[in-house]
Motif scaffolding. Structure first.
Motif, short mmCIF file in Angstrom:
data_model
loop_
_atom_site.label_atom_id
_atom_site.label_comp_id
_atom_site.label_asym_id
_atom_site.label_seq_id
_atom_site.Cartn_x
_atom_site.Cartn_y
_atom_site.Cartn_z
N ALA A 12 -113.78 -45.00 -2.81
CA ALA A 12 -114.83 -44.00 -3.04
C ALA A 12 -114.33 -42.56 -3.13
O ALA A 12 -114.99 -41.72 -3.72
CB ALA A 12 -115.89 -44.11 -1.94
N GLY A 13 -113.18 -42.27 -2.60
CA GLY A 13 -112.65 -40.91 -2.66
C GLY A 13 -112.09 -40.53 -4.02
O GLY A 13 -111.70 -39.38 -4.24
N VAL A 14 -112.10 -41.46 -4.96
CA VAL A 14 -111.49 -41.22 -6.27
C VAL A 14 -112.07 -40.00 -6.98
O VAL A 14 -111.33 -39.24 -7.60
CB VAL A 14 -111.60 -42.48 -7.16
N TYR A 15 -113.36 -39.78 -6.87
CA TYR A 15 -113.96 -38.64 -7.55
C TYR A 15 -113.52 -37.31 -6.93
O TYR A 15 -113.29 -36.34 -7.63
CB TYR A 15 -115.49 -38.75 -7.56
N MET A 16 -113.40 -37.30 -5.61
CA MET A 16 -112.93 -36.09 -4.93
C MET A 16 -111.48 -35.79 -5.32
O MET A 16 -111.12 -34.64 -5.51
CB MET A 16 -113.02 -36.23 -3.41
N VAL A 17 -110.67 -36.83 -5.42
CA VAL A 17 -109.27 -36.61 -5.79
C VAL A 17 -109.18 -36.12 -7.24
O VAL A 17 -108.40 -35.23 -7.55
CB VAL A 17 -108.43 -37.89 -5.57
N ALA A 46 -101.46 -41.79 3.99
CA ALA A 46 -101.32 -42.21 2.59
C ALA A 46 -101.77 -41.11 1.64
O ALA A 46 -101.11 -40.83 0.64
CB ALA A 46 -102.14 -43.48 2.35
N SER A 47 -102.86 -40.47 1.98
CA SER A 47 -103.40 -39.41 1.15
C SER A 47 -102.47 -38.20 1.10
O SER A 47 -102.22 -37.64 0.03
CB SER A 47 -104.77 -39.00 1.71
N THR A 48 -101.94 -37.82 2.26
CA THR A 48 -101.04 -36.65 2.30
C THR A 48 -99.78 -36.93 1.51
O THR A 48 -99.33 -36.07 0.73
CB THR A 48 -100.71 -36.29 3.76
N ALA A 49 -99.20 -38.09 1.68
CA ALA A 49 -97.99 -38.43 0.92
C ALA A 49 -98.28 -38.42 -0.57
O ALA A 49 -97.50 -37.87 -1.36
CB ALA A 49 -97.46 -39.80 1.35
N ALA A 50 -99.41 -38.99 -0.96
CA ALA A 50 -99.79 -39.02 -2.37
C ALA A 50 -100.01 -37.61 -2.91
O ALA A 50 -99.55 -37.28 -4.01
CB ALA A 50 -101.04 -39.88 -2.56
N PHE A 51 -100.71 -36.77 -2.14
CA PHE A 51 -100.94 -35.40 -2.57
C PHE A 51 -99.62 -34.64 -2.72
O PHE A 51 -99.42 -33.93 -3.70
CB PHE A 51 -101.84 -34.65 -1.58
N ALA A 84 -99.38 -40.43 -10.41
CA ALA A 84 -98.55 -40.40 -9.21
C ALA A 84 -99.39 -40.58 -7.95
O ALA A 84 -99.05 -41.39 -7.08
CB ALA A 84 -97.78 -39.08 -9.14
N ASP A 85 -100.49 -39.85 -7.86
CA ASP A 85 -101.37 -39.96 -6.69
C ASP A 85 -101.87 -41.39 -6.53
O ASP A 85 -101.86 -41.93 -5.42
CB ASP A 85 -102.55 -38.99 -6.84
N SER A 86 -102.31 -41.98 -7.61
CA SER A 86 -102.86 -43.34 -7.54
C SER A 86 -101.83 -44.35 -7.08
O SER A 86 -102.09 -45.18 -6.21
CB SER A 86 -103.42 -43.76 -8.91
N PHE A 117 -101.92 -52.72 -5.95
CA PHE A 117 -102.39 -51.84 -7.01
C PHE A 117 -103.67 -52.37 -7.65
O PHE A 117 -103.95 -52.10 -8.81
CB PHE A 117 -101.29 -51.63 -8.06
N ASP A 118 -104.45 -53.13 -6.89
CA ASP A 118 -105.67 -53.74 -7.42
C ASP A 118 -106.65 -52.70 -7.96
O ASP A 118 -107.39 -53.00 -8.90
CB ASP A 118 -106.36 -54.58 -6.34
N TYR A 119 -106.68 -51.53 -7.40
CA TYR A 119 -107.63 -50.50 -7.83
C TYR A 119 -107.03 -49.51 -8.83
O TYR A 119 -107.67 -48.50 -9.13
CB TYR A 119 -108.12 -49.69 -6.62
N LEU A 120 -105.86 -49.77 -9.36
CA LEU A 120 -105.19 -48.78 -10.20
C LEU A 120 -106.02 -48.37 -11.41
O LEU A 120 -106.20 -47.18 -11.67
CB LEU A 120 -103.81 -49.28 -10.65
#
Length: 172
Positions: free
Chosen positions: A41-46, A87-92, A125-127, A138-141
């Motif tokens: 669900a956070g995909v839109y915010m990202v 996970a979010s911080t590393a991705a960001f 990269a974030d995804s 990577f099911d949600y890629l």
């Protein structure tokens, strides 16, 4: 809006997207993003964060954006699941580094071109990093990329309209 208010607004909005994305994933799980795809669900915010990062960079500079990532990471740690925050911080961090690498050289060709290209690199990269660290797959890629693309296209369109209207107002 004066430059100081623009700087503060851009940075505040950018920082807010980081814990908001993690809270959305924590409380809502996966959501539909279109064409039969789903994503956390956070995909839109990202997706919005990718555009806000560019605006914050324009208004406040690179150093302020790096500091904003740190503030967003701390807020995420306090407000959301710590594993998602990591996970979010590393991705960001990785995505923003790659985003800067694309954005900076393209900026001379125009804001919208730089935003579109850097967001494409940043969203991939974030995804990849987030999905690997948060879910170990990577099911949600496809859904991640689609959801972020929706937000990037919408935000770039809004910015283009605002810039066009400002140009018309100056010409009048």
């Amino acid at each position: 809006m004066n430059p100081k208010n623009l700087k503060l607004s851009a940075l505040t909005a950018y920082v807010a997207t980081i814990p908001a994305a993690n809270l959305l994933v924590t409380h809502f799980g996966a959501v539909p993003v279109g064409f039969g795809e789903v994503a956390p669900a956070g995909v839109y915010m990202v997706g919005l964060a990718l555009v806000l990062r560019d605006l914050a960079r324009e208004a406040a500079g690179r150093g302020a954006v790096w500091a904003a990532i740190g503030v967003g990471a701390v807020l995420s740690w306090w407000l959301a699941d710590p594993a998602l925050a990591v996970a979010s911080t590393a991705a960001f961090l990785v995505a923003e580094s790659m985003d800067f690498a694309v954005y900076e050289p393209l900026r001379q060709r125009g804001l919208l071109i730089a935003m579109a290209a850097s967001n494409a690199v940043g969203m991939l990269a974030d995804s990849l990093i987030f999905l690997h660290l948060a879910f170990r797959n990577f099911d949600y890629l496809a859904g991640q990329l689609l959801g972020k693309a929706w937000m990037t296209v919408a935000a770039v369109a809004v910015i283009a309209v605002i810039r066009h209207r400002r140009a018309q107002a100056v010409a009048a």
